[in-house]
Design an enzyme around this catalytic site. Structure first.
Site, PDB file in Angstrom:
ATOM      1  N   TYR A  24       0.837  -1.197   0.000  1.00  9.05           N
ATOM      2  CA  TYR A  24       0.000   0.000   0.000  1.00  9.05           C
ATOM      3  C   TYR A  24       0.877   1.255   0.000  1.00  9.05           C
ATOM      4  CZ  TYR A  24      -3.840  -3.113   1.321  1.00  9.05           C
ATOM      5  OH  TYR A  24      -4.769  -4.116   1.345  1.00  9.05           O
ATOM      6  N   ARG A  38      -3.095   4.553   3.664  1.00  9.56           N
ATOM      7  CA  ARG A  38      -4.484   4.228   4.068  1.00  9.56           C
ATOM      8  C   ARG A  38      -5.476   4.615   2.978  1.00  9.56           C
ATOM      9  NH1 ARG A  38      -5.587   4.155  10.307  1.00  9.56           N
ATOM     10  NH2 ARG A  38      -3.546   3.458  11.007  1.00  9.56           N
ATOM     11  N   CYS A  53      -6.115  -6.660  -7.400  1.00 10.77           N
ATOM     12  CA  CYS A  53      -5.986  -6.101  -6.041  1.00 10.77           C
ATOM     13  C   CYS A  53      -5.364  -7.090  -5.067  1.00 10.77           C
ATOM     14  CB  CYS A  53      -7.355  -5.659  -5.524  1.00 10.77           C
ATOM     15  SG  CYS A  53      -8.078  -4.331  -6.498  1.00 10.77           S
TER      16      CYS A  53
END
Length: 102
Positions: A24, A38, A53
């Site tokens: 991420y 986030r 994903c």
């Protein structure tokens, strides 16, 4: 409509090849917002169908919570089917398969 940041994240995610993973934080950095990991997670939660994903993981190699992909083990199964290596503790071996972003 998704924000332009989300669109950038989706474009980057689409480039992650089979057998590789990105974190991420790595996607946030590549998108020009290194502290937005986030927000990348939020983008993944709203991602259009067909994006890989499952190739996006936490910075320490941990996988997403089991409910994200519909049940425990699904993300790992998808990654293993692409040849992604795992460490004995269940984390992805980032040293061997982290995408270089190119």
């Amino acid at each position: 409509m998704a924000s332009s940041f989300y669109q950038t994240i989706y474009q980057l995610t689409a480039k992650i090849p089979a057998g590789a993973v990105a974190t991420y934080g790595q996607l946030a950095f590549l998108a020009g917002s290194p502290r937005a990991s986030r927000i990348v997670g939020g983008a993944m939660a709203r991602a259009p169908r067909g994006l890989p994903c499952h190739r996006v993981i936490y910075g320490d190699g941990r996988l997403s919570p089991p409910d994200v992909f519909g049940g425990p083990g699904i993300q790992r199964m998808l990654l293993e089917s692409e040849g992604v290596p795992f460490l004995p503790d269940g984390r992805v071996d980032l040293a061997r398969c982290q995408w270089d972003g190119k």
